[in-house]
Design an enzyme around this catalytic site. Structure first.
Site, short mmCIF file in Angstrom:
data_model
loop_
_atom_site.label_atom_id
_atom_site.label_comp_id
_atom_site.label_asym_id
_atom_site.label_seq_id
_atom_site.Cartn_x
_atom_site.Cartn_y
_atom_site.Cartn_z
N HIS A 1 0.83 -1.21 0.00
CA HIS A 1 0.00 0.00 0.00
C HIS A 1 0.87 1.26 0.00
CE1 HIS A 1 -2.95 -2.77 2.22
NE2 HIS A 1 -3.54 -2.49 1.06
N GLN B 1 -0.98 -3.74 -9.02
CA GLN B 1 -1.11 -4.82 -10.00
C GLN B 1 -1.52 -6.14 -9.36
OE1 GLN B 1 -1.13 -4.96 -13.25
NE2 GLN B 1 -1.16 -7.20 -13.39
N LYS B 2 -1.30 -6.30 -8.05
CA LYS B 2 -1.67 -7.57 -7.42
C LYS B 2 -3.13 -7.90 -7.67
CE LYS B 2 -2.69 -8.24 -3.08
NZ LYS B 2 -3.88 -9.14 -3.16
#
Length: 251
Positions: A8, A119-120
């Site tokens: 994050h 992108q996860k």
């Protein structure tokens, strides 16, 4: 959704580098959770989150309650057809409708020039990019690389649920993606063979239960493509991961 980790914060730090003013929202969005999912136990760390964000230099943190975000008897929902209906969308009915609705509301509230996503959550990224374009938001969606632990496991708030053996087993996700990316780099173009190689590694791990695995196009999530996407249970914890085999891994 809070319980901030280095993944994050990498989004926050990039946003702060590239913009004069950054606003961060923290909201555990109830309408993107199914009836048997982990809304009630989703990890939170509000005091630490605020401290980290203050240290990062953000201009403001928006932490609404569900009652603020969703008025009584509110019935409007945002649905992004196509992209939201496969894989994660099929496994979690209503999930992406909840995601699209809250993202649309946050964009309306903040009117950001740019919004940063990781992108996860590759399918979420595709849904949000389509939403921003279709609704003429004027917001540029920036996708940031997945941040991983030393053993390759993608950082996730849900990693905190893993028992020690499960945590060790979960490293098979990145190992499988890395092996497939190496095979692609050395010339393997048979997508069925690449998929078989990933599945072989996942199924060899006794604690892993595969929900789905596919190779899709990153923008549409239609197969075939080079983006390997997966969801796997380890005990009571469901993890997702992905990698574009045509790009260096990790990426």
């Amino acid at each position: 959704m809070g319980a901030l980790h280095a993944g994050h914060m990498s989004l926050v730090e990039r946003a702060c580098r590239e913009n004069s003013r950054v606003v961060v929202s923290i909201f555990v969005n109830p309408i993107q959770f199914g009836p048997k999912e982990d809304l009630d136990r989703y990890p939170t760390s509000p005091e630490r989150d605020l401290q980290w964000l203050q240290q990062a230099g953000v201009a403001a943190v928006f932490r609404p309650t569900a009652a603020v975000m969703y008025l009584p008897k509110a019935t409007t929902r945002v649905r992004v057809a196509g992209i939201s209906e496969t894989l994660e969308g099929a496994a979690r009915p209503g999930h992406f409708e909840g995601v699209a609705t809250v993202v649309a509301k946050l964009i309306n509230a903040a009117e950001p020039d740019t919004a940063y996503f990781g992108q996860k959550d590759a399918q979420q990224v595709a849904v949000v990019k389509r939403l921003a374009l279709d609704l003429d938001t004027g917001t540029r969606i920036v996708v940031c690389r997945t941040i991983r632990e030393a053993d390759g496991l993608a950082m996730s708030s849900r990693n905190a649920y893993l028992q020690p053996q499960e945590r060790q087993s979960a490293s098979c996700l990145s190992f499988a993606l890395d092996r497939a990316a190496r095979a692609y780099k050395t010339g393997e173009r048979d997508l069925k063979e690449l998929k078989r190689g990933i599945l072989e590694i996942l199924q060899s791990e006794p604690l892993a239960r595969v929900v789905y695995l596919d190779l899709v196009a990153p923008e549409t999530f239609i197969a075939p493509g080079t983006l390997a996407v997966m969801a796997v249970w380890f005990g009571k914890t469901r993890l997702i991961d992905n990698a574009d085999l045509a790009q260096p891994f990790p990426g």
